[in-house]
Design a protein around this motif. Structure first.
Motif, short mmCIF file in Angstrom:
data_model
loop_
_atom_site.label_atom_id
_atom_site.label_comp_id
_atom_site.label_asym_id
_atom_site.label_seq_id
_atom_site.Cartn_x
_atom_site.Cartn_y
_atom_site.Cartn_z
N ARG A 75 6.49 4.05 -54.78
CA ARG A 75 7.66 4.02 -53.89
C ARG A 75 7.33 4.57 -52.51
N LEU A 85 5.45 1.90 -50.62
CA LEU A 85 6.37 0.85 -50.17
C LEU A 85 7.20 1.32 -48.98
N ALA A 86 7.64 2.58 -49.02
CA ALA A 86 8.43 3.12 -47.90
C ALA A 86 7.58 3.19 -46.64
N GLN A 87 6.32 3.58 -46.76
CA GLN A 87 5.44 3.63 -45.59
C GLN A 87 5.23 2.22 -45.02
N GLU A 88 5.05 1.23 -45.90
CA GLU A 88 4.88 -0.14 -45.42
C GLU A 88 6.14 -0.63 -44.71
N ALA A 89 7.32 -0.31 -45.25
CA ALA A 89 8.57 -0.71 -44.61
C ALA A 89 8.73 -0.02 -43.26
N ALA A 90 8.39 1.25 -43.17
CA ALA A 90 8.48 1.97 -41.90
C ALA A 90 7.52 1.38 -40.88
N ARG A 91 6.32 1.04 -41.31
CA ARG A 91 5.34 0.44 -40.40
C ARG A 91 5.86 -0.90 -39.88
N ALA A 92 6.46 -1.71 -40.75
CA ALA A 92 7.00 -3.00 -40.33
C ALA A 92 8.15 -2.81 -39.34
N LEU A 93 9.00 -1.81 -39.58
CA LEU A 93 10.09 -1.53 -38.64
C LEU A 93 9.56 -1.10 -37.28
N HIS A 94 8.55 -0.25 -37.26
CA HIS A 94 7.95 0.17 -35.99
C HIS A 94 7.38 -1.02 -35.23
N ARG A 103 8.42 -4.11 -35.39
CA ARG A 103 9.55 -4.88 -34.87
C ARG A 103 10.15 -4.21 -33.64
#
Length: 148
Positions: free
Chosen positions: A119, A122-131, A133
């Motif tokens: 988890r 996954l949270a780090q990957e989501a944060a990286r994708a948001l950054h 964007r």
């Protein structure tokens, strides 16, 4: 030869640096359980010696009894009939139940830890994708501001 083997086994169970505490505890409890089963087998044979109706008259039978007692299987094929034999049986039961509880808890902790790591990844990957964007949006906003 046997003490060297036991020392290596204990070192393998407890000695690794960096091993989580729950694994060390489960390994230590397992080592204690093995010792209690071996010593308990000997003690119950000594306690039952000469008792009327005793079924635990040899070490192999007593070792089988200690394994089924520690695992709480209790087939009933062998059982102590003397007070001291029953006290040994109670000790083997308590140590067995405690050990299996600790091993189960260690396994549960391991599974939970793996899920937490997954988890977190996954949270780090989501944060990286948001950054990424947000960075693209900032570039778009800057580009529009320069054209105006």
């Amino acid at each position: 030869m046997l003490p060297g083997f036991l020392a290596r086994a204990v070192e393998l169970l407890l000695g690794r640096k960096g091993r989580p505490l729950h694994l060390k505890a489960a390994g230590g409890a397992t080592a204690v359980l093995v010792a209690v089963m071996l010593l308990g087998s000997w003690a119950v044979v000594a306690a039952e010696e000469g008792a009327r109706g005793a079924s635990l008259t040899s070490y192999p039978k007593a070792l089988w009894w200690s394994v089924e007692t520690a695992t709480t299987v209790g087939y009933g094929d062998f059982y102590p009939v003397t007070l001291w034999g029953r006290i040994v049986g109670a000790v083997v039961m308590v140590v067995g139940i405690t050990t299996y509880g600790m091993v189960t808890a260690a396994l549960a902790t391991w599974f939970v830890g793996r899920e937490e790591k997954r988890r977190h990844r996954l949270a780090q990957e989501a944060a990286r994708a948001l950054h990424e964007r947000f960075d693209r949006l900032e570039e778009l906003v800057r580009g529009k501001g320069e054209r105006d």
